[in-house]
Design a protein around this motif. Structure first.
Motif, PDB file in Angstrom:
ATOM      1  N   SER A  39       0.847  -1.209   0.000  1.00 45.25           N
ATOM      2  CA  SER A  39       0.000   0.000   0.000  1.00 45.25           C
ATOM      3  C   SER A  39       0.872   1.244   0.000  1.00 45.25           C
ATOM      4  O   SER A  39       2.009   1.211   0.467  1.00 45.25           O
ATOM      5  CB  SER A  39      -0.875   0.066   1.256  1.00 45.25           C
ATOM      6  N   PHE A  40       0.315   2.342  -0.477  1.00 43.60           N
ATOM      7  CA  PHE A  40       0.974   3.638  -0.338  1.00 43.60           C
ATOM      8  C   PHE A  40      -0.071   4.718  -0.092  1.00 43.60           C
ATOM      9  O   PHE A  40      -1.272   4.472  -0.149  1.00 43.60           O
ATOM     10  CB  PHE A  40       1.863   3.968  -1.555  1.00 43.60           C
ATOM     11  N   ARG A  41       0.398   5.919   0.198  1.00 43.18           N
ATOM     12  CA  ARG A  41      -0.495   7.051   0.479  1.00 43.18           C
ATOM     13  C   ARG A  41       0.162   8.294  -0.101  1.00 43.18           C
ATOM     14  O   ARG A  41       1.366   8.496   0.066  1.00 43.18           O
ATOM     15  CB  ARG A  41      -0.673   7.182   1.997  1.00 43.18           C
ATOM     16  N   PHE A  42      -0.622   9.116  -0.804  1.00 42.14           N
ATOM     17  CA  PHE A  42      -0.036  10.311  -1.410  1.00 42.14           C
ATOM     18  C   PHE A  42      -1.015  11.482  -1.346  1.00 42.14           C
ATOM     19  O   PHE A  42      -2.223  11.285  -1.232  1.00 42.14           O
ATOM     20  CB  PHE A  42       0.389  10.031  -2.860  1.00 42.14           C
ATOM     21  N   ARG A  43      -0.455  12.672  -1.421  1.00 44.97           N
ATOM     22  CA  ARG A  43      -1.282  13.883  -1.342  1.00 44.97           C
ATOM     23  C   ARG A  43      -2.084  14.074  -2.619  1.00 44.97           C
ATOM     24  O   ARG A  43      -1.575  13.861  -3.717  1.00 44.97           O
ATOM     25  CB  ARG A  43      -0.384  15.125  -1.165  1.00 44.97           C
ATOM     26  N   GLN A  44      -3.316  14.519  -2.460  1.00 51.31           N
ATOM     27  CA  GLN A  44      -4.100  14.874  -3.645  1.00 51.31           C
ATOM     28  C   GLN A  44      -3.693  16.277  -4.086  1.00 51.31           C
ATOM     29  O   GLN A  44      -3.154  17.055  -3.301  1.00 51.31           O
ATOM     30  CB  GLN A  44      -5.595  14.834  -3.334  1.00 51.31           C
ATOM     31  N   SER A  45      -3.928  16.584  -5.341  1.00 54.08           N
ATOM     32  CA  SER A  45      -3.587  17.916  -5.850  1.00 54.08           C
ATOM     33  C   SER A  45      -4.505  18.968  -5.246  1.00 54.08           C
ATOM     34  O   SER A  45      -5.683  18.702  -4.968  1.00 54.08           O
ATOM     35  CB  SER A  45      -3.696  17.940  -7.374  1.00 54.08           C
ATOM     36  N   VAL A  46      -3.973  20.157  -5.055  1.00 53.86           N
ATOM     37  CA  VAL A  46      -4.750  21.263  -4.485  1.00 53.86           C
ATOM     38  C   VAL A  46      -5.897  21.610  -5.435  1.00 53.86           C
ATOM     39  O   VAL A  46      -5.734  21.611  -6.657  1.00 53.86           O
ATOM     40  CB  VAL A  46      -3.833  22.496  -4.273  1.00 53.86           C
ATOM     41  N   GLY A  47      -7.065  21.888  -4.861  1.00 55.78           N
ATOM     42  CA  GLY A  47      -8.197  22.337  -5.679  1.00 55.78           C
ATOM     43  C   GLY A  47      -9.119  21.220  -6.128  1.00 55.78           C
ATOM     44  O   GLY A  47     -10.156  21.478  -6.730  1.00 55.78           O
ATOM     45  N   ARG A  48      -8.768  19.975  -5.839  1.00 57.09           N
ATOM     46  CA  ARG A  48      -9.653  18.856  -6.215  1.00 57.09           C
ATOM     47  C   ARG A  48     -10.924  18.919  -5.377  1.00 57.09           C
ATOM     48  O   ARG A  48     -10.874  19.061  -4.168  1.00 57.09           O
ATOM     49  CB  ARG A  48      -8.943  17.526  -5.981  1.00 57.09           C
ATOM     50  N   ARG A  49     -12.063  18.805  -6.022  1.00 59.29           N
ATOM     51  CA  ARG A  49     -13.347  18.887  -5.313  1.00 59.29           C
ATOM     52  C   ARG A  49     -13.787  17.510  -4.850  1.00 59.29           C
ATOM     53  O   ARG A  49     -13.609  16.516  -5.537  1.00 59.29           O
ATOM     54  CB  ARG A  49     -14.407  19.499  -6.222  1.00 59.29           C
ATOM     55  N   THR A  50     -14.368  17.468  -3.657  1.00 58.32           N
ATOM     56  CA  THR A  50     -14.892  16.196  -3.143  1.00 58.32           C
ATOM     57  C   THR A  50     -16.353  16.378  -2.755  1.00 58.32           C
ATOM     58  O   THR A  50     -16.828  17.499  -2.599  1.00 58.32           O
ATOM     59  CB  THR A  50     -14.106  15.742  -1.889  1.00 58.32           C
ATOM     60  N   SER A  51     -17.045  15.252  -2.594  1.00 59.30           N
ATOM     61  CA  SER A  51     -18.449  15.301  -2.174  1.00 59.30           C
ATOM     62  C   SER A  51     -18.496  15.504  -0.659  1.00 59.30           C
ATOM     63  O   SER A  51     -18.429  14.557   0.105  1.00 59.30           O
ATOM     64  CB  SER A  51     -19.156  14.004  -2.563  1.00 59.30           C
ATOM     65  N   ARG A  52     -18.579  16.768  -0.232  1.00 52.59           N
ATOM     66  CA  ARG A  52     -18.481  17.097   1.191  1.00 52.59           C
ATOM     67  C   ARG A  52     -19.623  16.461   1.998  1.00 52.59           C
ATOM     68  O   ARG A  52     -19.389  15.899   3.064  1.00 52.59           O
ATOM     69  CB  ARG A  52     -18.521  18.632   1.325  1.00 52.59           C
ATOM     70  N   LEU A  53     -20.844  16.522   1.467  1.00 54.96           N
ATOM     71  CA  LEU A  53     -21.995  15.990   2.200  1.00 54.96           C
ATOM     72  C   LEU A  53     -21.857  14.485   2.416  1.00 54.96           C
ATOM     73  O   LEU A  53     -22.070  13.978   3.506  1.00 54.96           O
ATOM     74  CB  LEU A  53     -23.293  16.301   1.451  1.00 54.96           C
ATOM     75  N   ARG A  54     -21.437  13.754   1.360  1.00 57.28           N
ATOM     76  CA  ARG A  54     -21.276  12.303   1.464  1.00 57.28           C
ATOM     77  C   ARG A  54     -20.194  11.970   2.486  1.00 57.28           C
ATOM     78  O   ARG A  54     -20.349  11.060   3.298  1.00 57.28           O
ATOM     79  CB  ARG A  54     -20.906  11.730   0.083  1.00 57.28           C
ATOM     80  N   ASP A  55     -19.075  12.722   2.440  1.00 58.21           N
ATOM     81  CA  ASP A  55     -17.989  12.503   3.396  1.00 58.21           C
ATOM     82  C   ASP A  55     -18.457  12.744   4.822  1.00 58.21           C
ATOM     83  O   ASP A  55     -18.161  11.977   5.726  1.00 58.21           O
ATOM     84  CB  ASP A  55     -16.801  13.428   3.090  1.00 58.21           C
ATOM     85  N   ASP A  56     -19.197  13.831   5.032  1.00 59.77           N
ATOM     86  CA  ASP A  56     -19.675  14.175   6.378  1.00 59.77           C
ATOM     87  C   ASP A  56     -20.623  13.107   6.915  1.00 59.77           C
ATOM     88  O   ASP A  56     -20.550  12.740   8.088  1.00 59.77           O
ATOM     89  CB  ASP A  56     -20.390  15.540   6.370  1.00 59.77           C
ATOM     90  N   LEU A  57     -21.513  12.611   6.050  1.00 59.55           N
ATOM     91  CA  LEU A  57     -22.471  11.580   6.470  1.00 59.55           C
ATOM     92  C   LEU A  57     -21.747  10.323   6.923  1.00 59.55           C
ATOM     93  O   LEU A  57     -22.057   9.749   7.962  1.00 59.55           O
ATOM     94  CB  LEU A  57     -23.407  11.226   5.300  1.00 59.55           C
ATOM     95  N   TYR A  58     -20.770   9.887   6.124  1.00 59.81           N
ATOM     96  CA  TYR A  58     -20.010   8.678   6.468  1.00 59.81           C
ATOM     97  C   TYR A  58     -19.144   8.922   7.706  1.00 59.81           C
ATOM     98  O   TYR A  58     -19.152   8.134   8.655  1.00 59.81           O
ATOM     99  CB  TYR A  58     -19.138   8.256   5.275  1.00 59.81           C
ATOM    100  N   ASN A  59     -18.397  10.032   7.703  1.00 59.78           N
ATOM    101  CA  ASN A  59     -17.454  10.301   8.794  1.00 59.78           C
ATOM    102  C   ASN A  59     -18.146  10.518  10.138  1.00 59.78           C
ATOM    103  O   ASN A  59     -17.553  10.285  11.190  1.00 59.78           O
ATOM    104  CB  ASN A  59     -16.578  11.520   8.462  1.00 59.78           C
ATOM    105  N   ARG A  60     -19.407  10.960  10.099  1.00 61.45           N
ATOM    106  CA  ARG A  60     -20.145  11.214  11.350  1.00 61.45           C
ATOM    107  C   ARG A  60     -20.254   9.944  12.191  1.00 61.45           C
ATOM    108  O   ARG A  60     -20.133   9.983  13.412  1.00 61.45           O
ATOM    109  CB  ARG A  60     -21.545  11.744  11.018  1.00 61.45           C
TER     110      ARG A  60
END
Length: 531
Positions: A39-60
């Motif tokens: 496995s590896f982990r890397f930074r995403q590029s600045v300015g990439r848009r994500t689904s904030r609502l979906r993330d918040d629902l799951y992360n809650r």
């Protein structure tokens, strides 16, 4: 180079593609013939848009250690290298990489074991079919068991929830989830074989737990990306259920865009755990305070040969022997009972899963003994429920006082739940200066603030709002409506946990008050409740 990207509508930046390319191949020193997973982990590029609502629902509802990453991607690699005379270099070399924001290590490596061998035979049509199947998978919902069909197999997994008892068995499924017959049951989506990961450093587990807890700069030098990535992820998970809030790279190469940032000698090393395989890094990281050098696992009788703690000054040549190179002195004493128990398990040929379960339980109890006094003190900073009234803003959470907390340890410290002796106060003082404390405190403070907001809305809902408006001026009534609307919008955005009916009652109150106002004000305010 990147040959194929599925789904085809995914847009990766050139920087992200370059990162994936370099990180998805083992270093030439690793000599990985056959099939290799890591496995590896890397930074995403600045300015990439994500689904904030979906993330918040799951992360809650997800445990903090399994929340969706917002600024990083994980890469799960299946690499194949076999002799092939038809290729210029004499070898066929290719990697299939799954990229996700989710740290589901076990699930995604199991998935790759199913997909990759078929992909190397049938190429693009196989990938297209697999992606069409994955596209139909349900969204991961914490607490639910999901059936994930792929290539004629059904992987059945349970998504952990923050409401699960730490270290307990999963919550039993309800009949209504209509589980399909004969699925392949994965016992975990994220846990590693801890015993396998730590087998040559077992006697130093206490030191490694403290270094991880304190967010100390740490380099793991391993013979392969598999060992490198598994060891780094095992270290990060050793402080669970506490979230590791520093940076970590399960596999790191000299081509990484953060290479200069992490290897500069003009400033102190950052709080990061790096997994590397290239011997070049021995020279590069000479100034780092903690280096774990792992070799191939060798047996000394029944026990995997344990590495020794050595002085950093010994780290000079490329043929440096395995060892932990550090001047760190632990705050707590070693748990000799645990070591004896694990050694007995090796002699009795106890299965690795059982040894891992013993290790995981020990680390969980150790972390809980450390964190429970902090949780207890943090709870004491919360205002009393009776101080929350409908007509005033919610009271403030009291500030965290390190000295006040340390004074509570005599009667409510880790000694209540842990047999380990040592300088617990010294460990807490150092922890307060780490990113892990900062991350934990911010998270708990945000949760408590949201709890106060929920209580405030529920108290407002129970108040006689219509009675309050009877002798108030239009300005005061409009001000109340605007403030209530703002609170409701915020509550919906934050997915606040409220008693049933609170939102509906406040929405209908706003609508009825607006309808009783003069027409010109109704136009200004609009007729609805909250958007």
């Amino acid at each position: 180079m990147v040959e194929l990207v599925y789904p085809q509508d995914v847009k990766l930046t050139e920087k992200e593609k370059t990162s994936i390319c370099y990180l998805s191949f083992p270093d030439s020193y690793s000599g990985c013939l056959g099939d290799t997973q890591f496995s590896f982990r890397f930074r995403q590029s600045v300015g990439r848009r994500t689904s904030r609502l979906r993330d918040d629902l799951y992360n809650r509802d997800a445990p903090v250690t399994l929340q969706r990453e917002t600024a990083h991607f994980f890469g799960y690699v299946y690499f194949r290298q076999v002799k092939d005379v038809s290729v210029k270099r004499g070898y066929f070399q290719k990697s299939l990489v799954l990229v996700s924001r989710l740290p589901y290590t076990h699930l995604f490596h199991s998935l790759m074991q199913t997909i990759a061998p078929e992909f190397f035979e049938k190429h693009e049509p196989c990938l297209e079919a697999v992606c069409n199947e994955i596209d139909q998978w349900p969204t991961p919902v914490p607490g639910q068991t999901l059936n994930l069909p792929v290539m004629g197999v059904i992987l059945q997994v349970r998504i952990p929830s923050k409401f699960d008892k730490p270290g307990g068995s999963p919550v039993r499924q309800t009949a209504k989830e209509n589980l399909l017959p004969v699925p392949t049951l994965l016992p975990t989506i994220h846990e590693l074989d801890l015993f396998k990961c730590f087998q040559s450093i077992l006697i130093h587990l206490q030191m490694l737990w403290e270094l991880t807890l304190l967010g100390e700069p740490l380099v793991v030098m391993a013979p392969s990306p598999t060992v490198s990535s598994e060891t780094v992820l095992a270290l990060i998970s050793s402080i669970s259920p506490l979230k590791f809030c520093c940076d970590f790279r399960p596999y790191f190469t000299i081509h990484d865009s953060e290479f200069r940032e992490y290897t500069t000698r003009t400033q102190a090393p950052p709080s990061v755990v790096l997994g590397v395989t290239n011997p070049f890094f021995i020279k590069t990281f000479q100034s780092w305070p903690h280096i774990v050098r792992l070799g191939e696992v060798k047996m000394a009788g029944d026990l995997p040969k344990q590495v020794k703690v050595k002085k950093l000054s010994k780290l000079k040549t490329l043929d440096t022997k395995p060892g932990i190179y550090t001047a760190y002195k632990t705050f707590l004493h070693k748990d000799k009972i645990l070591i004896k128990r694990l050694l007995k398990g090796i002699q009795r040929k106890r299965p690795s899963e059982v040894q891992s379960a013993i290790l995981r339980r020990h680390l969980l109890e150790l972390t809980q003994s450390f964190i429970i006094p902090l949780e207890r003190y943090m709870a004491s900073l919360m205002p009393l429920q009776r101080s929350v009234t409908p007509w005033k803003t919610p009271p403030q959470i009291r500030p965290f006082s390190q000295d006040e907390f340390l004074s509570t340890l005599d009667h409510a410290g880790p000694q209540l739940t842990s047999l380990l002796r040592g300088d617990w106060i010294g460990l807490y003082r150092k922890f307060f200066r780490s990113p892990n404390f900062d991350g934990w405190y911010r998270h708990r403070h945000r949760e408590m603030t949201q709890k106060l907001e929920s209580l405030h809305l529920e108290v407002i809902c129970d108040a006689d709002l219509l009675g309050w408006t009877k002798d108030k001026s239009e300005v005061e009534v409009v001000d109340l409506i605007l403030k209530l609307r703002e609170k409701l919008i915020k509550a919906r955005r934050q997915q606040l946990q409220l008693r049933d009916g609170v939102m509906d009652k406040l929405d209908s109150f706003i609508s009825s008050i607006i309808s009783s106002l003069p027409a010109d004000l109704q136009i200004v305010l609009g007729t609805g409740a909250s958007p």
